[in-house]
Design a protein around this motif. Structure first.
Motif, PDB file in Angstrom:
ATOM      1  N   THR A  20       1.019  -1.193  -0.275  1.00 37.78           N
ATOM      2  CA  THR A  20       0.213  -0.114   0.062  1.00 37.78           C
ATOM      3  C   THR A  20       0.771   1.230  -0.073  1.00 37.78           C
ATOM      4  N   SER A  21       0.324   2.132   0.166  1.00 38.88           N
ATOM      5  CA  SER A  21       1.093   3.738   0.259  1.00 38.88           C
ATOM      6  C   SER A  21       1.582   3.945   1.721  1.00 38.88           C
ATOM      7  N   ARG A  35       7.026  -4.661   6.489  1.00 39.05           N
ATOM      8  CA  ARG A  35       8.142  -4.571   7.029  1.00 39.05           C
ATOM      9  C   ARG A  35       9.076  -3.548   5.636  1.00 39.05           C
ATOM     10  N   VAL A  36       8.716  -3.971   4.482  1.00 37.35           N
ATOM     11  CA  VAL A  36       9.057  -2.973   3.364  1.00 37.35           C
ATOM     12  C   VAL A  36       8.738  -1.681   3.395  1.00 37.35           C
ATOM     13  N   GLN A  67       8.913   4.044   4.164  1.00 34.15           N
ATOM     14  CA  GLN A  67       8.455   5.231   4.783  1.00 34.15           C
ATOM     15  C   GLN A  67       9.617   6.207   5.355  1.00 34.15           C
ATOM     16  N   ALA A  68      10.221   5.346   6.211  1.00 31.35           N
ATOM     17  CA  ALA A  68      11.417   6.059   6.903  1.00 31.35           C
ATOM     18  C   ALA A  68      12.230   6.746   5.835  1.00 31.35           C
ATOM     19  N   ALA A  72      14.723  11.262   3.283  1.00 28.23           N
ATOM     20  CA  ALA A  72      15.259  12.124   2.054  1.00 28.23           C
ATOM     21  C   ALA A  72      14.469  13.458   2.399  1.00 28.23           C
ATOM     22  N   GLU A  73      13.448  13.795   3.008  1.00 28.11           N
ATOM     23  CA  GLU A  73      12.789  14.931   3.099  1.00 28.11           C
ATOM     24  C   GLU A  73      13.750  16.040   3.801  1.00 28.11           C
TER      25      GLU A  73
END
Ligand SMILES: NC(=O)c1ccc[n+]([C@@H]2O[C@H](COP(=O)([O-])OP(=O)(O)OC[C@H]3O[C@@H](n4cnc5c(N)ncnc54)[C@H](O)[C@@H]3O)[C@@H](O)[C@H]2O)c1
Length: 349
Positions: free
Chosen positions: A99-100, A322-323, A328-329, A334-335
């Motif tokens: 999912t996102s 887990r992926v 997300q991290a 990166a942000e």
């Protein structure tokens, strides 16, 4: 044994591979190909087929002949499509990423578990003979202690409108990482540096670091803009090192008995201590024979096996989560200029 009625959802780039493979899987009976663009679905199926094409997902889910769906639509659509399928009592195989967001993924896992349905993620690489052998080499202790993983996954790729390069390509490296890690070793932190040199508005190349609980560091370089296609990962161990070059079918895997050892200072005579405390091992290189087997066939066989045997598939929803945790991290890092983001994860399989 009766075959499992299947519908493939999405007839874009990846969906036709699921169609072709499902037709070749005896345990499955492909009933439908569904795409918002019905003509595209029809074109994929061709003229001589009994498989039905439709633009209506509701119609597919209402068909009692359909026991399972395989979803190959853009990631942003996965949550709704998977939820609706599970609510309709269908088993689900969904493309990466699950999912996102992690929270959406967790809702789907809960729903599948409460309904007694299979939720599987298509982490295709985990079903390649090369990655399965790498997993054996790492988990059996053949390479010694895992010290590092270095991956390069670059080519002139499909620049996606709906995902950046991290969310498009890094799921491959992260799902492989999740699959091959030795028992007891988990990711503890993530950092990512990304760049958009063509002004596309999304990252087109990324360097992703994942620190592991045993002190090892995994790194993946993913890039849509490289004119050369490289698919190479090095798994460094204290005894041996595996080099996986997926572009070299004659020697996809090489097991190097070469590396660098540190000599304990107290084992050296005082006069020798001034010399480097490092020794180089120059040993043999083996090229393990691998069966030529299409990974997607194994994916669909595993999906069918999990359904008929009422068990979790090898790459279940939890592997997908887990992926997602790592992705997300990585995006947060990166942000925030590439800072190190701690992650706390349950152990893989
Ligand atoms: N496992 C792999 O190696 C691999 C490789 C490529 C892509 N993928 C994954 O497959 C998924 C699809 O990627 P793609 O490259 O095929 O995308 P794509 O854009 O080429 O195709 C997606 C298709 O889905 C259709 N679609 C969109 N929403 C729909 C809906 N609600 N109902 C029915 N059809 C709908 C679109 O019309 C389109 O034809 C993505 O999650 C991607 O990450 C996996």
């Amino acid at each position: 044994m009766p075959s499992i009625g299947l519908a493939v959802i999405g007839a874009g780039y990846w969906g036709p591979n699921l169609v072709r493979t499902a037709i070749a899987t005896p345990a499955l009976q492909l009933e439908w190909l569904c795409d918002l663009d019905e003509d595209r679905a029809r074109a994929v199926l061709g003229r001589y087929t009994t498989v039905k094409a439709t633009a209506s997902y509701e119609r597919v889910l209402a068909d009692p002949a359909v026991a399972a769906v395989a979803i190959a639509t853009p990631a942003a659509t996965h949550f709704d499509l998977v939820r609706e399928a599970l609510e309709a009592g269908k088993h689900v195989l969904v493309e990466k990423p699950l999912t996102s967001t992690v929270s959406d993924g967790a809702k789907l896992i809960g729903l599948a578990e409460r309904s007694g349905l299979v939720l599987m993620c298509d982490h295709t690489y985990c079903y390649t003979p090369a990655v399965q052998r790498i997993r054996e080499f790492i988990r059996s202790g053949e390479i010694g202690e895992l010290q590092f993983i270095d991956s390069v996954r670059i080519n002139l790729g499909l620049v996606r409108p709906d995902a950046d390069v991290l969310w498009d390509l890094a799921p491959h490296d992260l799902s492989i990482l999740d699959f091959v890690l030795p028992e007891g070793v988990t990711p503890v932190a993530v950092a990512a540096h990304t760049s958009d040199p063509i002004g596309y508005g999304r990252a087109c190349l990324a360097h992703l670091s994942v620190w592991l609980s045993n002190g090892a560091l995994a790194h993946a370089h993913v890039n849509w803009l490289s004119p050369t296609k490289i698919r190479t990962t090095v798994f460094g161990g204290s005894r041996r090192t595996i080099v996986w070059d997926d572009m070299n079918p004659a020697a996809r895997l090489m097991l190097h008995d070469r590396g660098v050892d540190r000599i304990p200072a107290d084992s050296l005579a005082p006069d020798d201590r001034r010399q480097a405390l490092i020794s180089y091992r120059i040993g043999d290189i083996q090229v393990p024979a691998l069966p030529e087997r299409e990974a997607l066939r194994s994916v669909l066989a595993e999906f069918a096996g999990a359904i008929t045997e009422h068990r979790s598939p090898l790459t279940d929803g939890r592997a997908g989560i887990r992926v997602l945790e790592l992705l997300q991290a990585a995006s947060r890092s990166a942000e925030d200029g590439g800072i190190r983001i701690p992650v706390s994860m349950e152990e893989g399989k």
